[in-house]
Design an enzyme around this catalytic site. Structure first.
Site, mmCIF file in Angstrom:
data_model
loop_
_atom_site.group_PDB
_atom_site.id
_atom_site.type_symbol
_atom_site.label_atom_id
_atom_site.label_comp_id
_atom_site.label_asym_id
_atom_site.label_seq_id
_atom_site.Cartn_x
_atom_site.Cartn_y
_atom_site.Cartn_z
ATOM 1 N N ALA A 25 41.618 -43.075 -27.709
ATOM 2 C CA ALA A 25 41.803 -43.919 -26.493
ATOM 3 C C ALA A 25 40.940 -43.546 -25.244
ATOM 4 C CB ALA A 25 43.005 -44.095 -26.079
ATOM 5 N N SER A 108 51.707 -26.728 -21.416
ATOM 6 C CA SER A 108 50.195 -27.030 -21.365
ATOM 7 C C SER A 108 49.801 -27.800 -20.068
ATOM 8 C CB SER A 108 50.019 -28.229 -22.825
ATOM 9 O OG SER A 108 50.399 -27.556 -23.972
ATOM 10 N N ASP A 131 59.352 -33.809 -27.641
ATOM 11 C CA ASP A 131 60.469 -33.268 -27.251
ATOM 12 C C ASP A 131 60.783 -34.517 -25.878
ATOM 13 O OD1 ASP A 131 60.048 -30.791 -29.068
ATOM 14 O OD2 ASP A 131 59.738 -29.805 -26.600
ATOM 15 N N LEU A 255 58.588 -30.222 -40.172
ATOM 16 C CA LEU A 255 58.486 -31.841 -40.652
ATOM 17 C C LEU A 255 58.738 -32.820 -39.876
ATOM 18 C CD1 LEU A 255 61.127 -33.771 -41.322
ATOM 19 C CD2 LEU A 255 61.392 -32.130 -43.027
HETATM 20 O O1 F6P Z 1 57.522 -28.289 -28.328
HETATM 21 C C1 F6P Z 1 57.522 -28.947 -29.262
HETATM 22 C C2 F6P Z 1 58.643 -28.411 -30.406
HETATM 23 O O2 F6P Z 1 58.177 -28.913 -31.397
HETATM 24 C C3 F6P Z 1 59.646 -27.752 -29.827
HETATM 25 O O3 F6P Z 1 60.269 -28.815 -30.206
HETATM 26 C C4 F6P Z 1 59.806 -26.449 -30.672
HETATM 27 O O4 F6P Z 1 61.277 -25.787 -29.815
HETATM 28 C C5 F6P Z 1 58.255 -26.011 -30.605
HETATM 29 O O5 F6P Z 1 57.151 -26.612 -30.138
HETATM 30 C C6 F6P Z 1 58.026 -25.647 -31.466
HETATM 31 O O6 F6P Z 1 56.897 -24.259 -31.107
HETATM 32 P P1 F6P Z 1 56.306 -23.776 -32.523
HETATM 33 O O7 F6P Z 1 55.284 -25.051 -33.216
HETATM 34 O O8 F6P Z 1 54.983 -22.951 -31.809
HETATM 35 O O9 F6P Z 1 57.161 -23.172 -33.337
#
Ligand code: F6P
Length: 324
Positions: A25, A108, A131, A255
């Site tokens: 987009a 980020s 999240d 997953l």
């Molecule tokens: O922020 C997204 C997220 O999936 C969180 O829920 C989780 O704690 C984290 O990233 C895991 O990060 P990584 O894939 O770097 O282990």
């Protein structure tokens, strides 16, 4: 107002389903305005190393339905330093990038804020994280897909939990926020959710589960946010203090981050992407674009990353009422 000719777009932090729909987009809406779009690969790291290539309308064809991010992503320690950001700015100048669009979560956007406070570069943040923990938007890109993925997994686990009369503690992602645990618990008819926003009393939880079993339930599902030892911690305490229960743990892991985005996430990502270009046209800078009550809103990035997004009390109540 500054005239924009070239923009850069990057994805950073944990990938989220719908990021590709958003890159598409941003790219197409910018090209529609006659601007040139540079894809920055591997997040902030790519801006530091100059891993940058022009994106065309064709570069983003056939991507709306794909999970992950075609721009790749990374968590960059170097960008957290002023030296790292200075190197990144050299590439901003080299490619004559007039504005930057950053798709990602809290970390980020904190990077975007740091860069914008040190240099005269308009930055627009787009909330991309499973999240859902960014203040100022009702939903973030990837959250709805992850929620649906968790719901499908819990439905499957319930089949075996019921067959064996077991209690399952299912750990889900969410780092510091309980949206995934709380709302997947509602969607899957779980008994409870243990989230970082609440203090869970294990004895209360055990007696609640016990009451359910005495009444009619032969299995119980508890969703647990990954924080504080997660599901393993609560399962161990439950086993120790209530040995009569048959307790199992399932950690869903990464997953939850993959898969084809839902229609909700594709639409959200498309709207936010187009809105980011509109925002730049209006002269907006250093804002995150969100959607509140179905309306596009601009939130200063500094607020989006600083303020906590609360879990709705009404939703906590729905779970409590329905899990009797
Ligand atoms: O922020 C997204 C997220 O999936 C969180 O829920 C989780 O704690 C984290 O990233 C895991 O990060 P990584 O894939 O770097 O282990």
């Amino acid at each position: 107002m500054m005239k924009i000719k070239n923009i850069g777009v990057l994805t950073s932090g944990g990938d989220a389903p719908g990021m590709n729909a958003c890159i598409r987009a941003v790219t197409r809406a910018a090209i529609y305005e006659g601007w040139k779009v540079y894809g920055i690969y591997r997040g902030w790291e790519g801006l530091i190393t100059g891993n940058i290539k022009e994106l065309t309308t064709e570069s983003v064809s056939n991507t709306i339905q794909r999970g992950g991010t075609i721009l790749k992503t990374a968590r960059s320690d170097e960008f957290r330093t002023p030296e790292g950001r200075a190197k990144a700015m050299e590439n901003v100048k080299k490619f004559a990038i007039d504005a930057l669009i950053v798709i990602g979560g809290n970390g980020s956007l904190a990077g975007a804020q740091a860069l914008a406070s040190e240099y005269d570069l308009p930055v627009i943040g787009l909330p991309g994280t499973i999240d859902n923990d960014l203040y100022g938007t009702d939903s973030t890109i990837g959250y709805d897909t992850a929620l649906n993925t968790i719901m499908e997994c819990v439905d499957k686990i319930r089949d075996t939990a019921t067959s064996h009369d077991r209690i399952f503690f299912i750990e889900v992602m969410g780092r510091d926020a309980g949206f995934l645990a709380q709302n997947s618990a509602i969607a899957s008819g779980a008994e409870a959710a243990i989230i970082p926003e609440d203090n869970t009393d294990i004895d209360q939880l055990a007696s609640f589960i016990g009451r359910g079993i005495r009444k009619s339930k032969n299995s119980s599902i508890v969703l647990v946010s990954e924080k504080d030892g997660g599901a393993m911690h609560y399962a161990e305490r439950m086993r120790k203090e209530y040995p009569e229960y048959n307790v199992k743990v399932s950690i869903l892991g990464h997953l939850q981050r993959g898969g084809t985005p839902t229609a909700m996430d594709r639409i959200l990502a498309s709207r936010l992407g187009v809105a980011s270009i509109e925002a730049l046209k209006e002269g907006q800078r250093n804002v995150m674009i969100g959607i509140k009550n179905d309306q596009i809103v601009y939130v200063p990035i500094s607020r989006a990353i600083k303020l906590d997004k609360p879990i709705d009390k009404e939703l906590r109540n729905v779970l409590n009422v329905l899990s009797i």
